[in-house]
Design an enzyme around this catalytic site. Structure first.
Site, mmCIF file in Angstrom:
data_model
loop_
_atom_site.group_PDB
_atom_site.id
_atom_site.type_symbol
_atom_site.label_atom_id
_atom_site.label_comp_id
_atom_site.label_asym_id
_atom_site.label_seq_id
_atom_site.Cartn_x
_atom_site.Cartn_y
_atom_site.Cartn_z
ATOM 1 N N ARG A 55 -3.438 -30.478 -19.461
ATOM 2 C CA ARG A 55 -3.310 -29.167 -18.810
ATOM 3 C C ARG A 55 -3.299 -28.003 -19.804
ATOM 4 N NH1 ARG A 55 1.774 -30.660 -15.177
ATOM 5 N NH2 ARG A 55 1.877 -32.386 -16.677
ATOM 6 N N GLY A 60 1.915 -44.262 -19.842
ATOM 7 C CA GLY A 60 3.140 -43.712 -19.266
ATOM 8 C C GLY A 60 4.312 -43.745 -20.230
ATOM 9 N N THR A 61 5.385 -43.054 -19.829
ATOM 10 C CA THR A 61 6.509 -42.854 -20.747
ATOM 11 C C THR A 61 7.285 -44.147 -21.049
ATOM 12 O OG1 THR A 61 7.649 -41.946 -18.790
ATOM 13 C CG2 THR A 61 6.903 -40.385 -20.435
HETATM 14 C C1 UD1 Z 1 8.357 -36.212 -17.343
HETATM 15 C C2 UD1 Z 1 9.290 -37.078 -16.489
HETATM 16 C C3 UD1 Z 1 9.920 -36.222 -15.413
HETATM 17 C C4 UD1 Z 1 10.647 -35.046 -16.060
HETATM 18 C C5 UD1 Z 1 9.700 -34.254 -16.957
HETATM 19 C C6 UD1 Z 1 10.484 -33.207 -17.725
HETATM 20 C C7 UD1 Z 1 8.222 -39.287 -16.425
HETATM 21 C C8 UD1 Z 1 7.453 -40.248 -15.615
HETATM 22 N N1 UD1 Z 1 8.504 -38.129 -15.855
HETATM 23 O O1 UD1 Z 1 7.290 -35.752 -16.521
HETATM 24 O O2 UD1 Z 1 10.845 -36.991 -14.646
HETATM 25 O O3 UD1 Z 1 11.186 -34.194 -15.040
HETATM 26 O O4 UD1 Z 1 9.081 -35.128 -17.922
HETATM 27 O O5 UD1 Z 1 9.617 -32.283 -18.312
HETATM 28 O O6 UD1 Z 1 8.570 -39.621 -17.540
HETATM 29 N N2 UD1 Z 1 3.956 -39.419 -23.149
HETATM 30 C C9 UD1 Z 1 3.589 -40.420 -24.025
HETATM 31 N N3 UD1 Z 1 2.806 -41.423 -23.571
HETATM 32 C C10 UD1 Z 1 2.372 -41.490 -22.298
HETATM 33 C C11 UD1 Z 1 2.747 -40.462 -21.392
HETATM 34 C C12 UD1 Z 1 3.550 -39.435 -21.860
HETATM 35 O O7 UD1 Z 1 3.959 -40.405 -25.202
HETATM 36 O O8 UD1 Z 1 1.666 -42.459 -21.955
HETATM 37 C C13 UD1 Z 1 4.806 -38.317 -23.655
HETATM 38 C C14 UD1 Z 1 4.147 -36.947 -23.548
HETATM 39 O O9 UD1 Z 1 3.430 -36.638 -24.739
HETATM 40 C C15 UD1 Z 1 5.335 -36.010 -23.315
HETATM 41 C C16 UD1 Z 1 6.383 -36.916 -22.657
HETATM 42 O O10 UD1 Z 1 5.969 -38.255 -22.869
HETATM 43 O O11 UD1 Z 1 5.852 -35.521 -24.535
HETATM 44 C C17 UD1 Z 1 6.484 -36.648 -21.157
HETATM 45 O O12 UD1 Z 1 5.216 -36.869 -20.575
HETATM 46 P P1 UD1 Z 1 4.578 -35.844 -19.535
HETATM 47 O O13 UD1 Z 1 3.258 -36.367 -19.104
HETATM 48 O O14 UD1 Z 1 4.667 -34.476 -20.012
HETATM 49 O O15 UD1 Z 1 5.603 -36.077 -18.295
HETATM 50 P P2 UD1 Z 1 5.932 -35.102 -17.106
HETATM 51 O O16 UD1 Z 1 4.903 -35.275 -16.043
HETATM 52 O O17 UD1 Z 1 6.159 -33.736 -17.600
HETATM 53 CA CA CA Z 2 5.904 -32.667 -19.510
#
Ligand code: UD1
Ligand code: CA
Length: 447
Positions: A15, A80-81
């Site tokens: 985004r 995913g996280t």
């Molecule tokens: C996430 C949380 C959400 C929370 C929000 C706060 C999850 C599923 N959701 O959503 O509950 O309210 O943050 O801002 O976790 N990342 C990785 N690898 C991946 C995916 C993500 O390292 O495969 C990292 C991203 O770089 C980022 C963090 O994890 O720094 C969070 O990921 P992001 O996609 O921003 O999650 P949100 O949709 O914002």
């Molecule tokens: Ca985020």
């Protein structure tokens, strides 16, 4: 009890619509991921691992963004996280507690993080989440509380029912986990209907053992993430406001905080006054009683007590105590002004030392030079340091007087207390005490 930190920064950040990975976008002089590291370090966490995508693991940009002694591990595919956290398993093997954070939620304070760790440990929880009550929860995961006020689950917006969607209690994505417990639980996380593995799901598992907890901030800003460039600018302005207010609270005058841009990690002494339109870059150290601005830029520099920097640019340089720099002057690339020296309007000093009490007047250029004490360099003087191929040094000894518009063809040495006439072109060294003038300059001192 040992605590290790893990920052999840492997997400694509689509985004942002940027060729630069999201976590390297800057806020107040520091990359997003650097802020997350910084918050953890200030909260007392020494051992930190950052999870990144494979293309970034060895990049210089990433290293530049991180503080020393931060480890890097790779998440091979962005699943995913919960999957991202798996990549840190071996890095934190010795810890009792792990603090997990995203790279894009940086208005969480070190105080809150410490509070979360303290509560997590003292209540022997398996999972503790940092929540925030926010004005606008759109797009964020919601924390569901049970009757006793403990988190029973965290649901993403698309999974939450209508009632939970009304809740403004959101997941900041900063958590504490028991390091002996979390890894098996990660293996038990099922894919969401998006195909991703969601880390917040483990909170429900801790709740089923009655060992989940939450620390909740009532500061709406703590919940602000950076997912696009509008949020980036919002977070930037809040970060700057906080920074300015912290400096004012500790004795710095800021005439107009709205137009004063001070990066994080800048030190400023008491009774320093900063005029409108000034920018002070990260890692700068400013003494006390300094007058800065208006319209001044200082980056990577040290400014001594009681110096005056009036509408100038000071980059990677040192300004001594009581020295002054005039408007539109530029100091760069290792310029050093010794105490009480003066650089006039529109002068430029590069990679040079200007001795104490010496003065370089308006429109002059001093590059690759060593200037002694109590020297006066007249307006429009140039150290001609470049012969088209190499750079050469100029040495000007103590008490020299250089006439206006002198061209000093380097390499050259002007001996102690020598003088040059206005408009001289000086090709050869000048002996101490001599006076030269003309083109090319010759001694005019009667012997
Ligand atoms: C996430 C949380 C959400 C929370 C929000 C706060 C999850 C599923 N959701 O959503 O509950 O309210 O943050 O801002 O976790 N990342 C990785 N690898 C991946 C995916 C993500 O390292 O495969 C990292 C991203 O770089 C980022 C963090 O994890 O720094 C969070 O990921 P992001 O996609 O921003 O999650 P949100 O949709 O914002
Ligand atoms: Ca985020």
């Amino acid at each position: 009890m040992t605590t290790a930190g893990i920052i999840l920064a492997a997400g694509k950040g689509t985004r942002m619509k940027s060729s630069l990975p999201k976590m390297l976008h800057m806020v107040a002089g520091v990359a997003l991921v650097g802020h997350a590291v910084r918050i953890m370090r200030i909260a007392g966490i020494e051992d930190i691992t950052v999870i990144v995508s494979s293309d970034l693991a060895d990049s210089a940009e990433l290293r530049e963004a991180l503080l020393p002694r931060v480890k890097v591990s790779v998440q091979a595919a962005q699943l995913g996280t919960a999957d991202a956290l798996q990549a840190a398993r071996l890095d934190v093997a010795g810890a009792d507690t792990i603090v997990v954070a995203p790279a894009d939620v940086i208005l969480v304070t070190d105080d809150l993080v410490r509070q979360m760790i303290d509560q997590h440990i003292s209540s022997s929880s398996l999972a503790t989440v940092l929540g925030a009550r926010v004005d606008d929860p759109a797009g964020l995961g919601r924390i569901q509380l049970d009757d006793s006020g403990r988190p029973s689950a965290i649901l993403e917006e698309h999974e939450a029912d209508e009632q939970l969607l009304l809740s403004k209690l959101i997941n900041t994505a900063w958590y504490c986990f028991d390091n002996r417990w979390i890894w098996d639980e990660l293996d038990n996380v099922n894919a969401a209907d998006t195909g991703e593995f969601y880390l917040p799901r483990v909170v429900a598992a801790a709740a089923s053992d009655d060992r989940s907890g939450a620390v909740v901030s009532n500061d709406s800003d703590a919940g602000l993430g950076v997912n696009d460039r509008v949020q980036l600018s919002r977070v930037e302005s809040i970060m700057r406001k906080r920074t300015n207010e912290a400096h004012m609270a500790s004795g710095v005058t800021i005439d107009d905080p709205a137009t004063t841009y001070i990066d994080v990690d800048v030190e400023i002494g008491v009774d320093t006054a900063i005029g409108p339109g000034s920018h002070i870059g990260t890692r700068s150290v400013i003494g006390s009683g300094v007058v800065i601005g208006p319209n001044t830029q200082i980056t990577d520099s040290r400014i001594g007590d009681n110096a005056i920097i009036d509408g100038a640019r000071v980059l990677d340089s040192i300004v001594g105590e009581g020295a002054s720099v005039g408007s539109n002057a530029v100091l760069r690339h290792g310029a050093e002004l010794k105490p009480r020296s003066k650089v006039g309007n529109l002068a430029e000093i590069k990679n040079s030392v200007i001795g104490s009490g010496s003065s370089v007047s308006h429109f002059s250029y001093v590059g690759d030079a060593v200037v002694g004490d109590n020297v006066n360099i007249g307006a429009g003087t140039i150290t001609c340091n470049y012969d088209g191929k190499d750079k050469h040094r100029t040495v000007i000894e103590d008490e020299v007087l250089i006439g206006s518009s002198t061209m000093l063809i380097a390499p050259i040495t002007i001996g102690k207390a020598a003088r040059t006439g206005a408009g001289s072109v000086v090709r050869n060294d000048v002996m101490a005490g001599d006076t030269v003038a003309g083109v090319p300059a010759k001694s005019i001192k009667s012997k």
